[in-house]
Design an enzyme around this catalytic site. Structure first.
Site, PDB file in Angstrom:
ATOM      1  N   GLU A   1       0.815  -1.212   0.000  1.00 16.54           N
ATOM      2  CA  GLU A   1       0.000   0.000   0.000  1.00 16.54           C
ATOM      3  C   GLU A   1       0.847   1.260   0.000  1.00 16.54           C
ATOM      4  O   GLU A   1       1.959   1.284   0.514  1.00 16.54           O
ATOM      5  CB  GLU A   1      -1.007  -0.059   1.154  1.00 16.54           C
ATOM      6  CG  GLU A   1      -0.621   0.487   2.460  1.00 16.54           C
ATOM      7  CD  GLU A   1      -1.726   0.249   3.519  1.00 16.54           C
ATOM      8  OE1 GLU A   1      -2.165  -0.897   3.725  1.00 16.54           O
ATOM      9  OE2 GLU A   1      -2.112   1.232   4.149  1.00 16.54           O
TER      10      GLU A   1
ATOM     11  N   CYS B   1       3.658   8.546   0.313  1.00 17.11           N
ATOM     12  CA  CYS B   1       4.234   7.699   1.359  1.00 17.11           C
ATOM     13  C   CYS B   1       4.336   6.287   0.791  1.00 17.11           C
ATOM     14  O   CYS B   1       3.324   5.709   0.387  1.00 17.11           O
ATOM     15  CB  CYS B   1       3.327   7.732   2.585  1.00 17.11           C
ATOM     16  SG  CYS B   1       3.826   6.592   3.878  1.00 17.11           S
TER      17      CYS B   1
ATOM     18  N   CYS C   1       6.667  -6.572   7.525  1.00 16.50           N
ATOM     19  CA  CYS C   1       7.760  -6.006   8.323  1.00 16.50           C
ATOM     20  C   CYS C   1       8.078  -6.964   9.461  1.00 16.50           C
ATOM     21  O   CYS C   1       7.197  -7.657   9.954  1.00 16.50           O
ATOM     22  CB  CYS C   1       7.333  -4.655   8.894  1.00 16.50           C
ATOM     23  SG  CYS C   1       8.622  -3.814   9.834  1.00 16.50           S
TER      24      CYS C   1
ATOM     25  N   CYS D   1       6.765  -3.643  16.053  1.00 15.85           N
ATOM     26  CA  CYS D   1       6.272  -2.555  16.922  1.00 15.85           C
ATOM     27  C   CYS D   1       4.828  -2.850  17.334  1.00 15.85           C
ATOM     28  O   CYS D   1       3.991  -3.208  16.505  1.00 15.85           O
ATOM     29  CB  CYS D   1       6.356  -1.203  16.220  1.00 15.85           C
ATOM     30  SG  CYS D   1       8.048  -0.750  15.800  1.00 15.85           S
TER      31      CYS D   1
ATOM     32  N   CYS E   1       1.638  -1.197  15.585  1.00 13.23           N
ATOM     33  CA  CYS E   1       1.655  -1.060  14.123  1.00 13.23           C
ATOM     34  C   CYS E   1       1.002  -2.249  13.428  1.00 13.23           C
ATOM     35  O   CYS E   1       1.342  -3.403  13.700  1.00 13.23           O
ATOM     36  CB  CYS E   1       3.096  -0.895  13.657  1.00 13.23           C
ATOM     37  SG  CYS E   1       3.258  -0.738  11.874  1.00 13.23           S
TER      38      CYS E   1
ATOM     39  N   LEU F   1      10.868   7.225  17.793  1.00 17.36           N
ATOM     40  CA  LEU F   1      11.354   7.201  19.176  1.00 17.36           C
ATOM     41  C   LEU F   1      10.293   6.593  20.099  1.00 17.36           C
ATOM     42  O   LEU F   1      10.530   5.589  20.761  1.00 17.36           O
ATOM     43  CB  LEU F   1      11.715   8.641  19.584  1.00 17.36           C
ATOM     44  CG  LEU F   1      12.435   8.856  20.898  1.00 17.36           C
ATOM     45  CD1 LEU F   1      13.727   8.065  20.961  1.00 17.36           C
ATOM     46  CD2 LEU F   1      12.743  10.347  21.067  1.00 17.36           C
ATOM     47  N   HIS F   2       9.149   7.246  20.158  1.00 16.63           N
ATOM     48  CA  HIS F   2       7.953   6.730  20.836  1.00 16.63           C
ATOM     49  C   HIS F   2       8.035   6.552  22.346  1.00 16.63           C
ATOM     50  O   HIS F   2       7.042   6.154  22.970  1.00 16.63           O
ATOM     51  CB  HIS F   2       7.484   5.407  20.212  1.00 16.63           C
ATOM     52  CG  HIS F   2       7.237   5.490  18.741  1.00 16.63           C
ATOM     53  ND1 HIS F   2       6.656   6.585  18.136  1.00 16.63           N
ATOM     54  CD2 HIS F   2       7.495   4.615  17.730  1.00 16.63           C
ATOM     55  CE1 HIS F   2       6.573   6.380  16.839  1.00 16.63           C
ATOM     56  NE2 HIS F   2       7.078   5.198  16.559  1.00 16.63           N
TER      57      HIS F   2
ATOM     58  N   CYS G   1      -0.979   2.883   9.146  1.00 17.66           N
ATOM     59  CA  CYS G   1      -0.029   2.031   8.421  1.00 17.66           C
ATOM     60  C   CYS G   1      -0.503   0.593   8.296  1.00 17.66           C
ATOM     61  O   CYS G   1      -0.751  -0.072   9.288  1.00 17.66           O
ATOM     62  CB  CYS G   1       1.305   2.000   9.153  1.00 17.66           C
ATOM     63  SG  CYS G   1       1.872   3.593   9.669  1.00 17.66           S
TER      64      CYS G   1
HETATM   65  N1  SAH Z   1       9.788   1.140   9.933  1.00 19.44           N
HETATM   66  C1  SAH Z   1       9.873   2.560   9.866  1.00 19.44           C
HETATM   67  C2  SAH Z   1       8.861   3.230   8.945  1.00 19.44           C
HETATM   68  C3  SAH Z   1       7.450   2.744   8.948  1.00 19.44           C
HETATM   69  S1  SAH Z   1       6.277   3.331  10.091  1.00 19.44           S
HETATM   70  C4  SAH Z   1       9.818   3.153  11.243  1.00 19.44           C
HETATM   71  O1  SAH Z   1       9.640   2.430  12.207  1.00 19.44           O
HETATM   72  O2  SAH Z   1      10.011   4.355  11.373  1.00 19.44           O
HETATM   73  C5  SAH Z   1       6.162   5.072  10.014  1.00 19.44           C
HETATM   74  C6  SAH Z   1       5.851   5.701  11.376  1.00 19.44           C
HETATM   75  O3  SAH Z   1       4.500   5.426  11.791  1.00 19.44           O
HETATM   76  C7  SAH Z   1       6.735   5.163  12.486  1.00 19.44           C
HETATM   77  O4  SAH Z   1       7.110   6.206  13.338  1.00 19.44           O
HETATM   78  C8  SAH Z   1       5.809   4.190  13.180  1.00 19.44           C
HETATM   79  O5  SAH Z   1       6.254   3.897  14.471  1.00 19.44           O
HETATM   80  C9  SAH Z   1       4.496   4.934  13.117  1.00 19.44           C
HETATM   81  N2  SAH Z   1       3.296   4.115  13.330  1.00 19.44           N
HETATM   82  C10 SAH Z   1       3.070   2.851  12.956  1.00 19.44           C
HETATM   83  N3  SAH Z   1       1.848   2.455  13.326  1.00 19.44           N
HETATM   84  C11 SAH Z   1       1.279   3.501  13.944  1.00 19.44           C
HETATM   85  C12 SAH Z   1       0.019   3.707  14.562  1.00 19.44           C
HETATM   86  N4  SAH Z   1      -0.895   2.762  14.614  1.00 19.44           N
HETATM   87  N5  SAH Z   1      -0.212   4.916  15.096  1.00 19.44           N
HETATM   88  C13 SAH Z   1       0.725   5.903  15.033  1.00 19.44           C
HETATM   89  N6  SAH Z   1       1.913   5.763  14.469  1.00 19.44           N
HETATM   90  C14 SAH Z   1       2.206   4.571  13.938  1.00 19.44           C
END
Ligand code: SAH
Length: 355
Positions: free
Chosen positions: A98, A111, A118, A122, A125, A221-222, A339
């Site tokens: 996508e 994007c 993946c 996380c 995600c 970072l989160h 995502c």
């Molecule tokens: N793998 C890479 C890029 C893909 S995700 C990374 O980790 O950066 C792009 C961004 O969206 C990342 O910061 C990811 O942590 C965030 N993300 C993924 N799922 C999400 C969700 N449900 N809510 C908010 N942010 C999310």
């Protein structure tokens, strides 16, 4: 550049120099390589048939000897709220990926996905739920942008590698993709208009820094501490937070580009005022930009967004500490914006149909 499961060289992943070498080895003049490159990367041709100024015999040879990627459109959803468009594309091997088009005042931003699935895991995600299927080829990353520019007839000026996948887990293909995308004989997108987002693979961040590109690095970072980060991101068990931040400092030193920190706000998990203060302390002295993302609820996960007041309070604390902060505007909420959600929904539907 070989296509997966095929011994044929992938034509659209070759640089102009490599293409010239291939074409001249076939006994053609070097200008044929330039024409071919222009068809693929500027005129965005989907097949050899379109390349009308190339001799038919040459096109037939290409068809026989090389692999040529082009996405098929599986689904296109347009948001009624903000014009954001979500695309599901089919690859030659039957996988789907996508991509998202966002229309901003400064231009159209796409994007893209960097992998099919993946493996980073996380917790919040949707892209990672089914694990990693395979890496995308450079051409398959380009094709997402090419297909969208073709379908809309509008120029794409910005690209963010923030879709499904971990781009630095597909490093060589990512680098080749970046070189082709910014090449003056292709779409020639400015390096400064490209952002690559990573969950923090430190060796790769350092390697990317040494390429000295002018792209923006976004670090997911989160959390303001190693402990909290480990709860949300399994990859944090492998990379100590202090080392990840050192790698980000190194990126800034090498490229002069300010790093963006992405911070998904999850109610009751990482969004308190105390955590905002901790975050400000953590990033003290760093020339950076913080992008707050109210977490997108994913069906399989229990995470919820903080309310507006809490989000603004979090931002306020950071700003009082002198940080540059933005809250990511939610786009395409009505069309499965988070995502990997659209792809996931599609795969579940096809699984049911196969029962
Ligand atoms: N793998 C890479 C890029 C893909 S995700 C990374 O980790 O950066 C792009 C961004 O969206 C990342 O910061 C990811 O942590 C965030 N993300 C993924 N799922 C999400 C969700 N449900 N809510 C908010 N942010 C999310």
């Amino acid at each position: 550049m070989k296509e997966k499961n095929s011994s044929k060289t992938d034509l659209k992943s070759l640089t102009l120099e490599e293409l010239t070498a291939e074409v001249t080895a076939l006994g053609e003049k070097p200008f044929r390589a330039r024409q071919l490159y222009q068809w693929m990367h500027q005129k965005l041709a989907r097949d050899y048939e379109e390349m009308t100024n190339l001799p038919k015999a040459f096109r037939e040879t290409l068809q026989e000897r090389y692999a040529f990627t082009a996405h098929t459109l599986v689904e296109r959803r347009v948001s009624k709220l903000d014009g954001t468009e979500k695309y599901l594309f089919g690859l030659k091997d039957g996988n789907v990926i996508e991509s998202v088009l966002m229309r901003y005042q400064f231009g159209n931003s796409v994007c893209i996905s960097s992998q099919v699935g993946c493996r980073m895991g996380c917790r919040f995600c949707a892209s990672t739920i089914g694990g990693l299927t395979r890496n995308l080829l450079p051409s398959e990353m380009l094709d997402q942008i090419y297909a969208i520019q073709r379908l809309t007839g509008e120029r794409v000026s910005h690209v963010v590698v923030m879709g499904t996948g971990e781009p630095l887990d597909n490093y060589d293909n990512l680098l080749r993709f970046l070189r082709l995308l910014t090449d003056e004989h292709g779409l020639h997108i400015s390096q400064r208009n490209i952002t690559v987002s990573t969950c923090g693979l430190t060796e790769r961040i350092r390697q990317l820094a040494e390429e000295k590109l002018q792209i923006t690095l976004a670090l997911s970072l989160h959390a303001p501490s190693q402990e909290k980060r480990k709860e949300l991101m399994p990859v944090a068990s492998k990379y100590e937070l202090s080392e990840v931040l050192d790698a980000c400092r190194y990126y800034f030193e090498q490229t002069g580009r300010r790093v963006t920190f992405e911070y998904s706000l999850v109610s009751g998990v990482n969004a308190s005022a105390e955590e905002a203060r901790e975050l400000a302390r953590l990033l003290d002295g760093m020339n950076c930009h913080i992008n707050l993302i109210p977490v997108n609820p994913v069906r399989e996960r229990k995470y919820v967004q903080p309310d507006r007041r809490e989000i603004l309070a979090f931002k306020n604390v950071l700003e009082k500490c002198g940080k540059t902060v933005t809250i990511r505007r939610e786009m395409g909420r009505d069309i499965a914006g988070a995502c990997g959600q659209l792809r996931k929904g599609y795969m579940e539907k096809s699984e049911q149909a196969n029962l």
